[in-house]
Scaffold this active site. Structure first.
Site, PDB file in Angstrom:
ATOM      1  N   ARG A   1       0.681  -1.262   0.045  1.00  0.00           N
ATOM      2  CA  ARG A   1       0.021   0.020  -0.007  1.00  0.00           C
ATOM      3  C   ARG A   1       0.732   1.327  -0.258  1.00  0.00           C
ATOM      4  O   ARG A   1       1.741   1.195   0.703  1.00  0.00           O
ATOM      5  CB  ARG A   1      -0.960  -0.097   1.188  1.00  0.00           C
ATOM      6  CG  ARG A   1      -2.180  -0.850   0.996  1.00  0.00           C
ATOM      7  CD  ARG A   1      -2.953  -0.407  -0.004  1.00  0.00           C
ATOM      8  NE  ARG A   1      -4.210  -1.279  -0.302  1.00  0.00           N
ATOM      9  CZ  ARG A   1      -4.290  -2.115  -1.158  1.00  0.00           C
ATOM     10  NH1 ARG A   1      -3.435  -2.287  -2.031  1.00  0.00           N
ATOM     11  NH2 ARG A   1      -5.453  -2.917  -1.267  1.00  0.00           N
TER      12      ARG A   1
ATOM     13  N   HIS B   1      -0.218   0.378 -10.418  1.00  0.00           N
ATOM     14  CA  HIS B   1      -1.190  -0.731  -9.483  1.00  0.00           C
ATOM     15  C   HIS B   1      -1.374  -1.950 -10.617  1.00  0.00           C
ATOM     16  O   HIS B   1      -2.776  -2.377 -10.694  1.00  0.00           O
ATOM     17  CB  HIS B   1      -2.263  -0.068  -9.212  1.00  0.00           C
ATOM     18  CG  HIS B   1      -2.693  -0.861  -7.968  1.00  0.00           C
ATOM     19  ND1 HIS B   1      -4.029  -0.532  -7.365  1.00  0.00           N
ATOM     20  CD2 HIS B   1      -2.355  -1.807  -7.254  1.00  0.00           C
ATOM     21  CE1 HIS B   1      -4.097  -1.355  -6.418  1.00  0.00           C
ATOM     22  NE2 HIS B   1      -2.886  -2.251  -6.012  1.00  0.00           N
TER      23      HIS B   1
ATOM     24  N   GLU C   1       4.111  13.217  -6.532  1.00  0.00           N
ATOM     25  CA  GLU C   1       5.374  13.922  -5.853  1.00  0.00           C
ATOM     26  C   GLU C   1       6.380  12.707  -6.407  1.00  0.00           C
ATOM     27  O   GLU C   1       7.652  13.042  -6.497  1.00  0.00           O
ATOM     28  CB  GLU C   1       5.469  13.840  -4.452  1.00  0.00           C
ATOM     29  CG  GLU C   1       5.291  12.755  -3.648  1.00  0.00           C
ATOM     30  CD  GLU C   1       3.834  12.600  -3.154  1.00  0.00           C
ATOM     31  OE1 GLU C   1       3.584  12.167  -2.077  1.00  0.00           O
ATOM     32  OE2 GLU C   1       2.887  12.972  -4.047  1.00  0.00           O
TER      33      GLU C   1
END
Length: 386
Positions: free
Chosen positions: A229, A270, A258
């Site tokens: 995560r 993902h 960022e």
């Protein structure tokens, strides 16, 4: 007839398990159950009919689990169904973190107008030199299905593997290679390992666990992988550690603004469970869990209620969800006795603040008795299966 609402596309191999007792689709309302993958339910208005939610995947951050618990809605996930898919991607990330493969590909793409591209490429390859992983120390934080698979595969690749998980399950312990060293604490992983991969859930205890204090303990030039995560890693502390030369590479499956375009960081979109095999496995497991719960009241792989599995041998089954408080079973047993109802089988399990009870009987349980159970302090809901 059970109604199942689909919040995402679910693999057909799973949906085919739903027989004529089920209606399912995106437009169902007053549904008995929800099947989903990544759709968020945090703003969803749960109907009173909703009994269960099954996520075709392991994480349940997109589901308001505590709200579900308070309403007696059982939340299922599919641990291990996508473990091989994620394991393979983590292995890919190990190589990406070492050999500057992504950077080299991007650089070669800039040479498309170079007539002497072969010579230029050969001359420029030295800027992408990186170490081999064989013989290096890999720390695996979290030894669930994915962590164990990664650790075992890394051993076969010749790495010196250290695993840390204070809550390792029995099945995982049996599956873990004997060649994986047990780390007594997570600090040992930080201090000793050249590569670190994280495989823990995101919760109040783990969010931001990879922070400036953790980075301070790590080796200079450490390579960090995060396929669990995104919020496990403090992004400000990570970027500072990269600037200081502490972290050589960060490979993550979770995009954050960022990180985009930053040197020493590779971001994937993902992709962990994005394989046909994984999607099929997750769909089949999620549907199987829902069916067994709706038809038999059994609970397998719930994140908010305990595992309870009892063969059906009687005419009537009561499924009772309640808060884990004293005297609930005594109250139910007395009600049955007062009305000359015989309990053939009873199984009760608790998980944290909540509990679940299955009661089998061959007697007809009148509605007024059900209502008296429902009215008792601590009872959340009662469901009767015939």
């Amino acid at each position: 007839m059970y109604k199942v609402k689909l919040m995402n596309k679910i693999a057909d191999v799973g949906l085919k398990q739903l027989d004529d007792q089920y209606h399912y689709g995106e437009d169902e309302n007053q549904e008995d159950a929800i099947l989903l993958r990544s759709a968020s339910l945090h703003e969803y208005d749960f109907p009173a009919s909703l009994k269960a939610i099954a996520r075709a995947g392991a994480g349940v951050n997109n589901i308001p689990v505590e709200k579900c618990s308070e309403k007696g809605i059982v939340v299922f996930n599919t641990p291990g169904a996508n473990a091989n898919a994620v394991k393979e991607l983590v292995l890919c990330a190990l190589f990406l973190s070492s050999r500057k493969i992504v950077e080299s590909i991007r650089w070669v793409d800039t040479l498309k107008d170079d007539e002497n591209v072969a010579k230029t490429a050969e001359k420029g390859k030295s800027q992408f030199v990186g170490p081999e992983i064989e013989g290096k120390k890999l720390g695996v934080i979290g030894l669930g299905a994915i962590g164990v698979n990664v650790a075992n595969a890394a051993v076969k690749l010749g790495m010196d593997v250290y695993g840390y998980d204070p809550f390792i399950g029995v099945n995982a312990a049996w599956a873990l290679s004997k060649h994986v060293h047990q780390a007594k604490n997570v600090e040992d992983i930080y201090k000793e390992c050249d590569y670190i991969t994280i495989h823990v859930p995101s919760n109040k205890d783990t969010k931001g666990m990879i922070n400036k204090d953790a980075f301070a303990l790590m080796k200079d030039g450490v390579r960090l992988l995060n396929f669990a995560r995104g919020d496990l890693v403090n992004s400000d502390d990570l970027l500072a550690s990269i600037d200081e030369g502490k972290v050589e590479r960060y490979i993550t499956d979770f995009a954050q603004v960022e990180y985009i375009g930053k040197e020493h960081i590779v971001v994937l979109p993902h992709l962990g469970a994005s394989t046909p095999e994984s999607e099929d496995n997750c769909a089949k497991m999620a549907v199987k869990e829902l069916k067994d719960f709706l038809e038999n009241g059994n609970i397998t792989n719930s994140v908010n209620f305990p595992a309870v599995n009892q063969p059906r041998e009687s005419k009537v089954r009561l499924c009772i969800t309640n808060r884990n408080v004293p005297n609930i079973l005594a109250l139910i047993s007395k009600l049955f006795a007062d009305h000359s109802l015989n309990i053939e089988n009873m199984v009760n399990r608790s998980k944290g603040d909540y509990a679940y009870t299955l009661i089998d009987t061959n007697d007809d349980v009148r509605q007024d008795i059900i209502e008296r159970i429902e009215a008792a302090k601590g009872i959340i809901n009662v469901r009767v299966i015939k």
